[in-house]
Write an enzyme that holds these catalytic residues in place. Sequence first.
Site, PDB file in Angstrom:
ATOM      1  CG  HIS A 330      -1.984   1.039   1.195  1.00 24.82           C
ATOM      2  ND1 HIS A 330      -1.777   2.330   1.649  1.00 24.82           N
ATOM      3  CD2 HIS A 330      -3.264   0.990   0.734  1.00 24.82           C
ATOM      4  CE1 HIS A 330      -2.895   3.025   1.475  1.00 24.82           C
ATOM      5  NE2 HIS A 330      -3.796   2.249   0.921  1.00 24.82           N
ATOM      6  CG  ASP A 389      -8.194  -2.714  -3.078  1.00 24.98           C
ATOM      7  OD1 ASP A 389      -9.403  -2.514  -2.940  1.00 24.98           O
ATOM      8  OD2 ASP A 389      -7.373  -1.806  -3.249  1.00 24.98           O
TER       9      ASP A 389
END
Length: 452
Positions: A330, A389
Amino acid sequence: MMYNEKMLESFSKEYAERCQVTDKITAEMFDANGVLRGLRDKNGNGVVAGLTSISKIEAFRMENGQKIPCDGNLWYRGYNVIDLVKGFEGKRCGFEEVAYLLLFGELPSGEQLHNFCEVLATARHLPTNFTRDVIMKAPSADLMNSLTRSVLTLASYDDDIRDTSLQNVLMQCMKLISEMPMLAVYGYHAYNHYVCDESLYIHRPQPDLSTAENILLMLRPDKKYTELEAQVLDAALVLHMEHGGGNNSTFTTRVVTSAGSDTYSVIAAALSSLKGPKHGGANIKVVEMMADLRKEVSDWEDEEEVKEYLGKLLDKQAFDRKGLIYGMGHAVYSLSDPRARVFKHFVEALAIEKGRHKDFALYSMIERLAPEVIADKRKIYKGVSANVDFYSGFVYSMLDIPLELYTPIFAMARIVGWSAHRIEELVNADKIIRPAYKSIMVERDYVPMDER
């Protein structure tokens, strides 16, 4: 002159090659001029562009003047998101409760939540014949474009579109929060019917149901869903609802708001940002990557074989050959993404209910192995872990949500955060957001036409 597509295509091809040369600015030139590409430094830290009291992200802690990676934390209006999810888990759906918190800054009492839910239910209504005349016209597989078009068209039904008073903007935002699931799900049904030649059904949302329950009701032909399905989708919505002012779509919201634009244009701009595969489309890539893994790996329980496939991903020898393990890492978080940590519990419960134990075991194995493979093949400046995700696409597949709706579901959640940031920008900012770009252009003397 008649439209000639081949001529346009040929001209564009030639001049695209020119643009590649004319507009190229090397990484060395950015460094030499002290400009941070993507408004982020080489360690991934964003340039501070403003202040917000809506949410906070933590990925590092300061110890003796040094930044030390830590497990990620995310707060909404001062409350840890993990505590919020645990607070309503198994008791009630939390989307409306957390939406109230983000918009108004405080957790609601029972009466306040009841009144807020009634307001949202009343606003969950589209103009007369809007579904037929707007959503059903020109259906597209790109539901984010359809969603953006519908939002912009709703502006023509609002007589007070230019009124940017807080009361009017708040009313517009609450209406769009309520209408977004209808616009997205109905947009999918239009595409599924007119493009895919499947049956068409339009179910009206029910005022006594939560946002998550209504999404499942409107999506499914039989309107049926289990309590756990609604709870898992609700948790996904809450965890995608807000993520600081610096993410691309939220920053877009604040930039367009600062220009004095109307609410519909602001949300349309945010939607256009979110649809990008570098932002809201990541969970789709995870699902596609996992489908490719199932084809290429003969034994999903063989760690060495799975690890070999992950290595091929990084070496650009598998899947889309982009060198990425989607769902891992991320831009902000280092050791862990708090949203993934709390969401994994819901994912496991749903996998058990759906009989998808082997799939969950495979995802868990990849979550464990991928950081090792990345550390072995890449020079990394911070920890790498699964992001939200990684699991959300798996959850949507277990909920039988079509791939085309994955990013629109993200939008159904994130519009709450966009609305909160739009309001905060209106309350506090009195200047248009206008960062500077340093010019490296070389001045030249004008050359007359006959001398070129």
